[in-house]
Design a protein around this motif. Structure first.
Motif, PDB file in Angstrom:
ATOM      1  N   VAL A 155      -4.297 -16.362 -17.126  1.00  0.00           N
ATOM      2  CA  VAL A 155      -4.547 -14.984 -16.695  1.00  0.00           C
ATOM      3  C   VAL A 155      -5.007 -14.945 -15.242  1.00  0.00           C
ATOM      4  N   VAL A 156      -5.930 -15.841 -14.879  1.00  0.00           N
ATOM      5  CA  VAL A 156      -6.458 -15.838 -13.511  1.00  0.00           C
ATOM      6  C   VAL A 156      -5.383 -16.252 -12.508  1.00  0.00           C
ATOM      7  N   VAL A 157      -4.480 -17.146 -12.897  1.00  0.00           N
ATOM      8  CA  VAL A 157      -3.368 -17.499 -12.012  1.00  0.00           C
ATOM      9  C   VAL A 157      -2.572 -16.256 -11.642  1.00  0.00           C
ATOM     10  N   PHE A 158      -2.259 -15.430 -12.635  1.00  0.00           N
ATOM     11  CA  PHE A 158      -1.504 -14.205 -12.350  1.00  0.00           C
ATOM     12  C   PHE A 158      -2.324 -13.229 -11.509  1.00  0.00           C
ATOM     13  N   VAL A 159      -3.626 -13.183 -11.751  1.00  0.00           N
ATOM     14  CA  VAL A 159      -4.493 -12.337 -10.922  1.00  0.00           C
ATOM     15  C   VAL A 159      -4.423 -12.777  -9.463  1.00  0.00           C
ATOM     16  N   LEU A 160      -4.450 -14.095  -9.234  1.00  0.00           N
ATOM     17  CA  LEU A 160      -4.383 -14.608  -7.867  1.00  0.00           C
ATOM     18  C   LEU A 160      -3.040 -14.274  -7.213  1.00  0.00           C
ATOM     19  N   LEU A 161      -1.958 -14.389  -7.961  1.00  0.00           N
ATOM     20  CA  LEU A 161      -0.636 -14.086  -7.411  1.00  0.00           C
ATOM     21  C   LEU A 161      -0.536 -12.604  -7.041  1.00  0.00           C
ATOM     22  N   ILE A 162      -1.067 -11.741  -7.901  1.00  0.00           N
ATOM     23  CA  ILE A 162      -1.028 -10.305  -7.630  1.00  0.00           C
ATOM     24  C   ILE A 162      -1.973  -9.952  -6.485  1.00  0.00           C
ATOM     25  N   TRP A 163      -3.165 -10.566  -6.479  1.00  0.00           N
ATOM     26  CA  TRP A 163      -4.150 -10.317  -5.420  1.00  0.00           C
ATOM     27  C   TRP A 163      -3.548 -10.600  -4.054  1.00  0.00           C
ATOM     28  N   ARG A 164      -2.908 -11.745  -3.928  1.00  0.00           N
ATOM     29  CA  ARG A 164      -2.305 -12.116  -2.642  1.00  0.00           C
ATOM     30  C   ARG A 164      -1.139 -11.192  -2.288  1.00  0.00           C
ATOM     31  N   MET A 165      -0.458 -10.684  -3.277  1.00  0.00           N
ATOM     32  CA  MET A 165       0.683  -9.805  -3.036  1.00  0.00           C
ATOM     33  C   MET A 165       0.283  -8.550  -2.271  1.00  0.00           C
ATOM     34  N   PHE A 166      -0.914  -8.048  -2.545  1.00  0.00           N
ATOM     35  CA  PHE A 166      -1.351  -6.788  -1.948  1.00  0.00           C
ATOM     36  C   PHE A 166      -2.404  -6.970  -0.850  1.00  0.00           C
ATOM     37  N   SER A 167      -2.604  -8.201  -0.393  1.00  0.00           N
ATOM     38  CA  SER A 167      -3.673  -8.409   0.586  1.00  0.00           C
ATOM     39  C   SER A 167      -3.181  -8.698   1.994  1.00  0.00           C
ATOM     40  N   ASP A 168      -2.178  -9.561   2.165  1.00  0.00           N
ATOM     41  CA  ASP A 168      -1.801  -9.985   3.521  1.00  0.00           C
ATOM     42  C   ASP A 168      -0.299  -9.990   3.773  1.00  0.00           C
ATOM     43  N   GLY A 169       0.455  -9.232   3.040  1.00  0.00           N
ATOM     44  CA  GLY A 169       1.879  -9.155   3.307  1.00  0.00           C
ATOM     45  C   GLY A 169       2.647 -10.368   2.810  1.00  0.00           C
ATOM     46  N   THR A 170       3.880 -10.483   3.247  1.00  0.00           N
ATOM     47  CA  THR A 170       4.768 -11.524   2.728  1.00  0.00           C
ATOM     48  C   THR A 170       4.620 -12.863   3.451  1.00  0.00           C
ATOM     49  N   ASP A 171       4.239 -12.832   4.723  1.00  0.00           N
ATOM     50  CA  ASP A 171       4.134 -14.076   5.486  1.00  0.00           C
ATOM     51  C   ASP A 171       3.044 -14.976   4.899  1.00  0.00           C
ATOM     52  N   GLY A 172       3.419 -16.206   4.570  1.00  0.00           N
ATOM     53  CA  GLY A 172       2.467 -17.167   4.039  1.00  0.00           C
ATOM     54  C   GLY A 172       2.114 -16.948   2.580  1.00  0.00           C
ATOM     55  N   TYR A 173       2.910 -16.131   1.859  1.00  0.00           N
ATOM     56  CA  TYR A 173       2.579 -15.844   0.464  1.00  0.00           C
ATOM     57  C   TYR A 173       2.592 -17.116  -0.379  1.00  0.00           C
ATOM     58  N   VAL A 174       3.641 -17.909  -0.281  1.00  0.00           N
ATOM     59  CA  VAL A 174       3.742 -19.130  -1.094  1.00  0.00           C
ATOM     60  C   VAL A 174       2.639 -20.109  -0.718  1.00  0.00           C
TER      61      VAL A 174
END
Length: 279
Positions: free
Chosen positions: A101-120
């Motif tokens: 669950v927390v892994v998915f939270v982290l993926l979603i958190w990053r999705m809405f925090s700093d854009g697409t650059d450096g997402y992976v």
């Protein structure tokens, strides 16, 4: 723990700059805190564990930031607390479930925090920090949960500490042949000292505290020695890649919390598995 050359400076440090009196004092203090928390109300140990792992997480976050890897502190620390609680009161299934669950939270958190650059890059770093050390530390909560959990935790910590002490002493006295270019101060002689100390301490404590067979404790100790050494090398790889000497400086004579937790977290899962099988 890296092995050092013998001798001390007039100020009490080793020839490599390690302050041995401070390191010993800190080690004794941490050991006393662990024993006190375990043998009063054992749930207090969860608080000690959460505090130590939380500091380790902060050290990892700050170290990753030096290379531009952004790890969100709030969901990682929240996930750490949830995993420890889930493991202790719910068992291994809860530990794994909360982690996913927390892994998915982290993926979603990053999705809405700093854009697409450096997402992976950032998402991968965040999941790494969630695993090392929070997920692995969850197995300490699994060790603690049974009725004899206090003794299981003591055996686990004692054999891991014995690896550091045995390796240090043997490396100082007899170390001649380096194990790896990753950590040149580690020697095969030091590793032999780690194994001998772990086997002796594991056999004794499993027999004394848990009414187990000497061979069971010796097996736990031998495995702990090997994996504690691997943990040290993994931490060395992380620090070399990030270009830093220590992950922190909170512990005089030791460095950061992660510089002490490295060998502990890598031994947790196999020690838990063996204890679950034997006892």
């Amino acid at each position: 723990m890296d092995e050092r050359t013998a001798g001390t400076s007039p100020s009490g440090g080793s020839r490599t700059g390690r302050n041995l009196p401070a390191a010993i004092g800190v080690g004794v203090g941490l050991g006393a805190l662990v024993i006190l928390s375990l043998y009063t109300v054992k749930e207090l140990f969860l608080l000690v564990l959460a505090g130590a792992v939380g500091v380790g997480v902060m050290e990892m976050v700050q170290a990753f930031a030096t290379r531009g890897i952004k790890v969100p502190v709030v969901p990682v620390l929240g996930g750490m607390v949830a995993m420890l609680a889930g493991a202790y009161w719910g068992g291994a299934v809860w530990l794994l479930g909360v982690f996913v669950v927390v892994v998915f939270v982290l993926l979603i958190w990053r999705m809405f925090s700093d854009g697409t650059d450096g997402y992976v890059r950032d998402a991968t770093g965040s999941v790494f920090v969630l695993i090392y050390p929070p997920l692995l530390a969850g197995f300490a909560a699994l060790l603690l949960a049974p009725g004899d959990g206090r003794d299981r935790v003591i055996v686990f910590i004692a054999v891991t500490v014995a690896s550091d002490i045995g390796g240090y002493i043997a490396g100082v006295l007899f170390g001649r042949h380096p194990m790896s270019v990753i950590s040149p101060k580690k020697t095969w002689e030091g590793f032999a000292g780690s194994v001998a100390a772990c086997v002796a301490v594991g056999g004794w404590l499993v027999w004394w505290l848990m009414d187990g067979a000497l061979w069971q404790g010796a097996l736990i100790g031998g495995l702990a020695a090997a994996l504690a050494t691997v943990g040290d090398l993994i931490e060395s790889m992380i620090k070399r890649d990030l270009g830093i000497k220590d992950l922190g400086s909170i512990l005089p004579g030791h460095g950061g919390l992660m510089d002490r937790l490295d060998s502990l977290v890598t031994t947790l899962v196999p020690v838990w598995l063996l204890m679950s099988l034997f006892f």
